[in-house]
Design a protein around this motif. Structure first.
Motif, PDB file in Angstrom:
ATOM      1  N   GLY A 118       0.821  -1.210   0.000  1.00 50.13           N
ATOM      2  CA  GLY A 118       0.000   0.000   0.000  1.00 50.13           C
ATOM      3  C   GLY A 118       0.851   1.254   0.000  1.00 50.13           C
ATOM      4  O   GLY A 118       0.433   2.293   0.511  1.00 50.13           O
ATOM      5  N   TYR A 119       2.054   1.166  -0.578  1.00 48.81           N
ATOM      6  CA  TYR A 119       2.998   2.283  -0.565  1.00 48.81           C
ATOM      7  C   TYR A 119       3.578   2.466  -1.969  1.00 48.81           C
ATOM      8  O   TYR A 119       4.771   2.325  -2.203  1.00 48.81           O
ATOM      9  CB  TYR A 119       4.100   1.994   0.460  1.00 48.81           C
ATOM     10  N   ALA A 120       2.702   2.754  -2.912  1.00 47.89           N
ATOM     11  CA  ALA A 120       3.143   2.950  -4.295  1.00 47.89           C
ATOM     12  C   ALA A 120       4.065   4.157  -4.391  1.00 47.89           C
ATOM     13  O   ALA A 120       3.858   5.143  -3.673  1.00 47.89           O
ATOM     14  CB  ALA A 120       1.924   3.147  -5.199  1.00 47.89           C
ATOM     15  N   PRO A 121       5.109   4.098  -5.243  1.00 47.90           N
ATOM     16  CA  PRO A 121       5.409   3.027  -6.198  1.00 47.90           C
ATOM     17  C   PRO A 121       6.311   1.926  -5.656  1.00 47.90           C
ATOM     18  O   PRO A 121       6.735   1.060  -6.408  1.00 47.90           O
ATOM     19  CB  PRO A 121       6.126   3.792  -7.313  1.00 47.90           C
ATOM     20  N   PHE A 122       6.601   1.942  -4.340  1.00 50.17           N
ATOM     21  CA  PHE A 122       7.426   0.876  -3.779  1.00 50.17           C
ATOM     22  C   PHE A 122       6.675  -0.458  -3.761  1.00 50.17           C
ATOM     23  O   PHE A 122       7.234  -1.504  -4.098  1.00 50.17           O
ATOM     24  CB  PHE A 122       7.894   1.250  -2.370  1.00 50.17           C
ATOM     25  N   ASN A 123       5.437  -0.428  -3.318  1.00 48.31           N
ATOM     26  CA  ASN A 123       4.630  -1.661  -3.330  1.00 48.31           C
ATOM     27  C   ASN A 123       3.154  -1.312  -3.307  1.00 48.31           C
ATOM     28  O   ASN A 123       2.763  -0.305  -2.727  1.00 48.31           O
ATOM     29  CB  ASN A 123       5.008  -2.577  -2.157  1.00 48.31           C
ATOM     30  N   TRP A 124       2.354  -2.127  -3.967  1.00 53.00           N
ATOM     31  CA  TRP A 124       0.913  -1.882  -4.032  1.00 53.00           C
ATOM     32  C   TRP A 124       0.158  -3.184  -4.250  1.00 53.00           C
ATOM     33  O   TRP A 124       0.761  -4.238  -4.507  1.00 53.00           O
ATOM     34  CB  TRP A 124       0.585  -0.885  -5.140  1.00 53.00           C
ATOM     35  N   THR A 125      -1.159  -3.107  -4.158  1.00 56.10           N
ATOM     36  CA  THR A 125      -2.036  -4.259  -4.383  1.00 56.10           C
ATOM     37  C   THR A 125      -2.792  -4.076  -5.691  1.00 56.10           C
ATOM     38  O   THR A 125      -3.250  -2.972  -5.994  1.00 56.10           O
ATOM     39  CB  THR A 125      -3.051  -4.399  -3.227  1.00 56.10           C
ATOM     40  N   GLN A 126      -2.916  -5.152  -6.480  1.00 54.40           N
ATOM     41  CA  GLN A 126      -3.707  -5.112  -7.709  1.00 54.40           C
ATOM     42  C   GLN A 126      -4.436  -6.436  -7.894  1.00 54.40           C
ATOM     43  O   GLN A 126      -4.202  -7.382  -7.132  1.00 54.40           O
ATOM     44  CB  GLN A 126      -2.825  -4.799  -8.917  1.00 54.40           C
ATOM     45  N   ASN A 127      -5.315  -6.503  -8.880  1.00 52.24           N
ATOM     46  CA  ASN A 127      -6.197  -7.661  -9.027  1.00 52.24           C
ATOM     47  C   ASN A 127      -5.698  -8.755  -9.967  1.00 52.24           C
ATOM     48  O   ASN A 127      -6.332  -9.808 -10.086  1.00 52.24           O
ATOM     49  CB  ASN A 127      -7.578  -7.206  -9.504  1.00 52.24           C
TER      50      ASN A 127
ATOM     51  N   ARG B 140      10.255  10.987  -2.204  1.00 53.93           N
ATOM     52  CA  ARG B 140       9.962  11.503  -3.532  1.00 53.93           C
ATOM     53  C   ARG B 140       9.170  10.525  -4.419  1.00 53.93           C
ATOM     54  O   ARG B 140       8.208  10.938  -5.073  1.00 53.93           O
ATOM     55  CB  ARG B 140      11.252  11.924  -4.233  1.00 53.93           C
ATOM     56  N   PRO B 141       9.541   9.233  -4.503  1.00 52.99           N
ATOM     57  CA  PRO B 141       8.782   8.334  -5.382  1.00 52.99           C
ATOM     58  C   PRO B 141       7.299   8.240  -5.022  1.00 52.99           C
ATOM     59  O   PRO B 141       6.438   8.229  -5.909  1.00 52.99           O
ATOM     60  CB  PRO B 141       9.482   6.982  -5.182  1.00 52.99           C
ATOM     61  N   GLU B 142       6.983   8.197  -3.721  1.00 51.36           N
ATOM     62  CA  GLU B 142       5.578   8.130  -3.322  1.00 51.36           C
ATOM     63  C   GLU B 142       4.866   9.435  -3.665  1.00 51.36           C
ATOM     64  O   GLU B 142       3.705   9.428  -4.075  1.00 51.36           O
ATOM     65  CB  GLU B 142       5.455   7.850  -1.819  1.00 51.36           C
TER      66      GLU B 142
END
Length: 278
Positions: free
Chosen positions: A45-54, A206-208
């Motif tokens: 839940g910390y885009a662009p480091f990590n996220w959830t998708q379907n 910065r990336p987030e």
């Protein structure tokens, strides 16, 4: 009578051998499964480091025990490490506050979640060499009086927050006269708070912040000429590992094989492919 008794014991002995063999195979498979799997914890839940998708598009990896997938910079780094270790990657979605306890209790083998190797965390766990370094910025509402800030001191009187249990929250104290709001559990919650006007801005890397401003046209990223004072470890990101883990040296060797140019390419791709909602 003797023949019947003998037959009974032969059948009983055969059954015991079969059951023993089954138990042995089960144990062997279980051990092999753990040994061949690299379990990585992240909050997704910390885009662009990590996220959830379907789905598994853009190289996303299935999240254990769910129908969801995890993508992002951390996931791509985890894939490279797992390949280098010769193991199968397993993503274990874990709340931020639960990552270190999950590691120390053996539920995961590593934390690859945009985590900084701070001195406080080093008391409990070890870290690999850094696999990313970033600057601290602020995310604000586009068109607000804070959008043009050049110094953190321009946020005097502003309502500012950051994620719970991160050094992001502690650096807010460097802003004189700031209204330091309650820390929040995750970045989606902070984005909602910013959108609704509960806060004027939140501290991020910065990336987030690029991710947030790309995902929402009402958000803007503020980079500072006179910014937050941080240590090298605060702004770096590394793999969290158990104390004296045998994986540390192996992972450091793998990370050495990922050039700075490749790391930049991976981050740029993550920013480009992140889900719009995150």
């Amino acid at each position: 009578m003797r023949k019947k008794v003998s037959l009974f014991f032969v059948l009983l002995l055969s059954a015991m051998i079969v059951l023993a063999g089954c138990g042995s195979n089960d144990d062997s498979n279980a051990g092999s499964s753990d040994k061949d799997t690299f379990k990585v914890g992240l909050e997704a839940g910390y885009a662009p480091f990590n996220w959830t998708q379907n789905d598994d598009s853009n190289g996303a990896v299935k999240i254990a025990g769910t129908s969801e997938y995890a993508g992002g910079y951390d996931v791509e780094i985890a894939k490279k490490i797992a390949d280098g270790l010769g193991k199968k990657l397993e993503i274990v979605k874990t709340e931020w506050d639960g990552l270190v306890p999950a590691l120390t209790s053996g539920k995961i083998d590593a934390i690859i979640a945009g985590m900084s190797p701070t001195a406080e965390r080093k008391k409990t766990i070890d870290f690999s060499d850094n696999y990313y370094k970033s600057n601290l910025v602020m995310v604000v509402k586009k068109g607000s009086k804070y959008e043009g800030a050049t110094s953190i001191q321009d946020f005097k009187g502003a309502k500012v927050t950051a994620q719970l249990n991160t050094f992001h929250y502690s650096v807010i104290d460097q802003i004189e006269g700031v209204s330091k709001e309650t820390a929040m559990d995750n970045f989606p919650a902070m984005r909602v708070a910013l959108e609704s006007g509960i806060i004027d801005g939140y501290v991020s890397e910065r990336p987030e912040a690029v991710s947030a401003s790309d995902a929402n046209e009402n958000f803007a990223m503020v980079e500072f000429e006179d910014g937050f004072e941080t240590s090298e470890d605060d702004t770096a990101i590394a793999v969290g590992l158990e104390k004296d883990s045998e994986l540390t040296d192996k992972i450091n060797e793998i990370l050495k094989g990922i050039s700075e140019d490749e790391r930049t390419e991976i981050m740029d791709a993550a920013i480009k492919t992140q889900p719009a909602a995150q």
